[in-house]
Design a protein around this motif. Structure first.
Motif, mmCIF file in Angstrom:
data_model
loop_
_atom_site.group_PDB
_atom_site.id
_atom_site.type_symbol
_atom_site.label_atom_id
_atom_site.label_comp_id
_atom_site.label_asym_id
_atom_site.label_seq_id
_atom_site.Cartn_x
_atom_site.Cartn_y
_atom_site.Cartn_z
ATOM 1 N N PHE A 61 0.835 -1.202 0.000
ATOM 2 C CA PHE A 61 0.000 0.000 0.000
ATOM 3 C C PHE A 61 0.870 1.252 0.000
ATOM 4 N N GLN A 62 1.981 1.205 0.728
ATOM 5 C CA GLN A 62 2.911 2.333 0.709
ATOM 6 C C GLN A 62 3.459 2.556 -0.697
ATOM 7 N N ARG A 63 3.822 1.466 -1.382
ATOM 8 C CA ARG A 63 4.319 1.578 -2.754
ATOM 9 C C ARG A 63 3.239 2.162 -3.666
ATOM 10 N N ALA A 64 1.990 1.768 -3.422
ATOM 11 C CA ALA A 64 0.891 2.265 -4.255
ATOM 12 C C ALA A 64 0.714 3.769 -4.089
ATOM 13 N N PHE A 65 0.717 4.239 -2.851
ATOM 14 C CA PHE A 65 0.537 5.669 -2.612
ATOM 15 C C PHE A 65 1.726 6.470 -3.152
ATOM 16 N N GLU A 66 2.933 5.919 -3.024
ATOM 17 C CA GLU A 66 4.111 6.581 -3.587
ATOM 18 C C GLU A 66 4.025 6.628 -5.110
ATOM 19 N N THR A 67 3.518 5.547 -5.700
ATOM 20 C CA THR A 67 3.382 5.494 -7.156
ATOM 21 C C THR A 67 2.420 6.562 -7.655
ATOM 22 N N LYS A 68 1.335 6.773 -6.939
ATOM 23 C CA LYS A 68 0.374 7.803 -7.345
ATOM 24 C C LYS A 68 1.011 9.190 -7.291
ATOM 25 N N GLU A 69 1.874 9.411 -6.308
ATOM 26 C CA GLU A 69 2.594 10.686 -6.232
ATOM 27 C C GLU A 69 3.567 10.826 -7.402
ATOM 28 N N ILE A 70 4.233 9.724 -7.741
ATOM 29 C CA ILE A 70 5.164 9.733 -8.875
ATOM 30 C C ILE A 70 4.424 10.054 -10.168
ATOM 31 N N ILE A 71 3.247 9.455 -10.340
ATOM 32 C CA ILE A 71 2.465 9.691 -11.558
ATOM 33 C C ILE A 71 2.074 11.161 -11.670
ATOM 34 N N ASN A 72 1.709 11.755 -10.545
ATOM 35 C CA ASN A 72 1.320 13.169 -10.559
ATOM 36 C C ASN A 72 2.493 14.083 -10.907
ATOM 37 N N SER A 73 3.692 13.712 -10.462
ATOM 38 C CA SER A 73 4.854 14.577 -10.678
ATOM 39 C C SER A 73 5.640 14.222 -11.937
ATOM 40 N N LYS A 74 5.576 12.949 -12.356
ATOM 41 C CA LYS A 74 6.354 12.500 -13.517
ATOM 42 C C LYS A 74 5.499 11.624 -14.434
ATOM 43 N N LEU A 101 -12.477 3.837 2.330
ATOM 44 C CA LEU A 101 -12.168 2.439 2.053
ATOM 45 C C LEU A 101 -11.930 2.206 0.567
ATOM 46 N N SER A 102 -12.645 2.953 -0.276
ATOM 47 C CA SER A 102 -12.482 2.797 -1.717
ATOM 48 C C SER A 102 -11.103 3.248 -2.170
ATOM 49 N N LYS A 103 -10.523 4.217 -1.462
ATOM 50 C CA LYS A 103 -9.178 4.666 -1.809
ATOM 51 C C LYS A 103 -8.177 3.529 -1.661
ATOM 52 N N PHE A 104 -8.360 2.737 -0.616
ATOM 53 C CA PHE A 104 -7.479 1.588 -0.430
ATOM 54 C C PHE A 104 -7.746 0.534 -1.500
ATOM 55 N N ARG A 105 -9.009 0.377 -1.885
ATOM 56 C CA ARG A 105 -9.345 -0.598 -2.919
ATOM 57 C C ARG A 105 -8.740 -0.195 -4.259
ATOM 58 N N SER A 106 -8.860 1.076 -4.622
ATOM 59 C CA SER A 106 -8.327 1.531 -5.901
ATOM 60 C C SER A 106 -6.804 1.566 -5.902
ATOM 61 N N ALA A 107 -6.203 1.591 -4.706
ATOM 62 C CA ALA A 107 -4.742 1.610 -4.619
ATOM 63 C C ALA A 107 -4.122 0.347 -5.190
ATOM 64 N N SER A 108 -4.893 -0.727 -5.253
ATOM 65 C CA SER A 108 -4.354 -1.989 -5.766
ATOM 66 C C SER A 108 -3.906 -1.880 -7.221
ATOM 67 N N ASP A 109 -4.415 -0.897 -7.948
ATOM 68 C CA ASP A 109 -4.014 -0.716 -9.347
ATOM 69 C C ASP A 109 -2.601 -0.147 -9.479
ATOM 70 N N TYR A 110 -2.014 0.294 -8.371
ATOM 71 C CA TYR A 110 -0.719 0.981 -8.429
ATOM 72 C C TYR A 110 0.404 0.239 -7.697
ATOM 73 N N MET A 111 0.167 -0.994 -7.283
ATOM 74 C CA MET A 111 1.131 -1.699 -6.433
ATOM 75 C C MET A 111 2.212 -2.459 -7.188
ATOM 76 N N ASP A 112 1.993 -2.746 -8.456
ATOM 77 C CA ASP A 112 2.710 -3.843 -9.097
ATOM 78 C C ASP A 112 4.027 -3.505 -9.786
ATOM 79 N N GLY A 113 4.600 -2.341 -9.517
ATOM 80 C CA GLY A 113 5.931 -2.074 -10.050
ATOM 81 C C GLY A 113 6.046 -0.890 -10.980
ATOM 82 N N ILE A 114 5.004 -0.082 -11.070
ATOM 83 C CA ILE A 114 5.071 1.120 -11.907
ATOM 84 C C ILE A 114 6.164 2.053 -11.394
#
Length: 246
Positions: A61-74, A101-114
């Motif tokens: 989940f930490q990787r997912a939230f970091e990935t979303k920040e990366i997407i916004n900036s890069k 709770l949905s934020k955590f559910r949608s976070a699963s789309d960003y966990m896999d190595g982006i």
């Protein structure tokens, strides 16, 4: 069976469930054996497994939230030329959900190595062109897939070997027409026993497609491993150096 037909998809789903059930039965048998040998050992092993699972879930989940920040900036780099297309297929039909709770559910789309890919491309000398495509429909997914400017395709989402899931109708890879050849195609979603992959359709020189389900820990390992293999094969990018970034 016809590609992406109801019968083929049903068969693939049944096979996947059989694999999952086999794994679960094996784990239950192992735990039962430990409990039979030593009840105290069973409690200790159970606690260790629980702690490991909790730690892993928190980490991803930490990787997912970091990935979303990366997407916004890069979100991309020099993507007006040949570039890596990182496709995030949101099968639920939305990119961002607002409820807690949905934020955590949608976070699963960003966990896999982006995050692994973006960090690699940005830190490479020289930087490697890429663009992140967040898509919610098959029509949106077709844009980078059919583009002549995307040499590498990295797909994250849910699907089968020949199918990418979307709400309201998925994308059947074998039915895509006039697709330019690609250097690399990676399908980092669940695959299946039957079906023709996008990598085969695009006649990719290198690919990462399985005939089994895929889970986050294994996908992240596969992404890192594939980057190294592309470097070794001098296929990371046709028009840049092959210095390693992993």
């Amino acid at each position: 069976m016809e590609e992406c037909s109801h019968n083929m998809r049903k068969f693939n789903i049944v096979c996947t469930r059989i694999i999952v059930i086999f794994v679960l039965v094996t784990l239950i048998a192992l735990f039962s054996w430990v409990n039979f040998i030593s009840p105290v050992g069973f409690v200790i092993v159970s606690l260790i497994v629980f702690l490991c699972m909790f730690t892993q879930v928190w980490y991803y989940f930490q990787r997912a939230f970091e990935t979303k920040e990366i997407i916004n900036s890069k979100p991309g780099l020099n993507n007006n030329v040949n570039h890596h297309a990182i496709i995030i297929a949101h099968s639920k039909g939305v990119i961002e959900e607002t409820y807690f709770l949905s934020k955590f559910r949608s976070a699963s789309d960003y966990m896999d190595g982006i995050d692994i890919l973006v960090n690699c491309f940005v830190n490479h000398k020289p930087p490697i062109p890429y663009k992140i495509y967040e898509v919610t429909t098959k029509e949106e997914a077709l844009i980078p897939i059919k583009s002549s400017n995307t040499s590498h395709i990295w797909i994250f989402g849910h699907g089968q070997r020949n199918f990418l899931n979307f709400k309201g109708g998925g994308l059947c890879y074998p039915k895509i027409k006039n697709v330019p050849e690609k250097v690399f195609v990676g399908q980092y979603h669940c695959n299946s026993i039957l079906g023709t992959s996008l990598a085969e359709i695009t006649k990719a020189k290198a690919w990462d497609v399985t005939r089994l389900p895929r889970i986050t820990p294994c996908i992240r390992i596969s992404v890192s491993k594939k980057l190294k293999q592309l470097v070794q094969s001098n296929l990371l990018m046709p028009d840049v150096g092959d210095d390693t970034c992993v």
